[in-house]
Design an enzyme around this catalytic site. Sequence first.
Site, PDB file in Angstrom:
ATOM      1  N   LEU A  44      -3.570   0.322   0.626  1.00 11.82           N
ATOM      2  CA  LEU A  44      -2.609   1.101  -0.146  1.00 11.82           C
ATOM      3  C   LEU A  44      -3.119   1.206  -1.574  1.00 11.82           C
ATOM      4  CD1 LEU A  44       0.663  -0.583   1.137  1.00 11.82           C
ATOM      5  CD2 LEU A  44      -0.181   1.681   1.783  1.00 11.82           C
ATOM      6  N   SER A  45      -2.530   2.103  -2.357  1.00 10.49           N
ATOM      7  CA  SER A  45      -3.018   2.235  -3.735  1.00 10.49           C
ATOM      8  C   SER A  45      -2.839   0.942  -4.510  1.00 10.49           C
ATOM      9  CB  SER A  45      -2.310   3.391  -4.451  1.00 10.49           C
ATOM     10  OG  SER A  45      -0.913   3.160  -4.515  1.00 10.49           O
ATOM     11  N   GLU A  46      -1.768   0.156  -4.196  1.00 11.03           N
ATOM     12  CA  GLU A  46      -1.566  -1.119  -4.886  1.00 11.03           C
ATOM     13  C   GLU A  46      -0.956  -2.153  -3.950  1.00 11.03           C
ATOM     14  OE1 GLU A  46      -2.505  -1.646  -7.967  1.00 11.03           O
ATOM     15  OE2 GLU A  46      -2.678   0.397  -8.783  1.00 11.03           O
ATOM     16  N   THR A  47      -1.403  -3.389  -4.093  1.00  8.07           N
ATOM     17  CA  THR A  47      -0.734  -4.545  -3.517  1.00  8.07           C
ATOM     18  C   THR A  47      -0.349  -5.462  -4.668  1.00  8.07           C
ATOM     19  OG1 THR A  47      -1.929  -4.448  -1.412  1.00  8.07           O
ATOM     20  CG2 THR A  47      -0.947  -6.557  -2.018  1.00  8.07           C
ATOM     21  N   CYS A  71       0.726  -1.486 -13.325  1.00 11.10           N
ATOM     22  CA  CYS A  71       1.116  -0.625 -12.199  1.00 11.10           C
ATOM     23  C   CYS A  71       2.627  -0.529 -12.159  1.00 11.10           C
ATOM     24  CB  CYS A  71       0.577  -1.165 -10.881  1.00 11.10           C
ATOM     25  SG  CYS A  71       1.082  -0.139  -9.479  1.00 11.10           S
TER      26      CYS A  71
END
Length: 261
Positions: A44-47, A71
Amino acid sequence: MELRIYQVDAFAENVFEGNPAAVCPLDSWLPDEVLQKIAEENNLSETAFFVAENNAFSLRWFTPENEVDLCGHATLATAHVLFTKLDFMGQKIEFQTRSGELVVEKVGARYRMNFPASMPTPVAVPSALVDGLGVTPKQVLSAFDYVVVLQSEAELRSVKPDFAKLSQLDLRGVVITAPGDNVDFVSRCFFPKLKVDEDPVTGSAHCELAPFWSEQLTKTTLVGLQLSKRTGRVECQVEGERVILTGRAADYLQGTIFVKT
């Protein structure tokens, strides 16, 4: 080792909208290389990973490529998990991050995030930027991304980026923006260096966009619409050197991941 994992669509009214983020609560910090591998596996774009520390939470964010300084959507997702899944009882959550203290407040079904503002300033136009976007900018500025101002929402929608060329740029990514037809401003965000070609909804970009459009439109309360395929609406309030971003979240997944350490 078994770890809990939640996937939340942030800046979304319903599931399959907004920007998906993974959230992993930790009892203590795992090695950075393990955190990075989890983020890469999630794809995903961020964790987001967090650890409870005294009366606050230490929060970190990883893309599939590396750790980042700020983020927005994964912070919103983390607050949503704490409030709705982990029985956080207060009205405000304090996060300690690489960008300083971030505070998230629950207001009804929405979350208000207090972030540092970053006013972009004019810069010389890199040739890779123009080549990578295929349009002539009205104005180019920079903060932690290149901020490219276009003439209209229609022009912004038509942009077909060359991500290989944009990945040659020195900053984190490229944010294109224009006046909105039905909102104050629209945007799209490209981060090929982070293995995120086009991000669905980018809270941190609105920390650059809100101060810029606040000055352009001479107003402090604005609504931005990020025109990715999933789209996302971000309500912005500029308060001096801070930006208040407000949005909703929708649950998609929760489960267990298995990690060897």
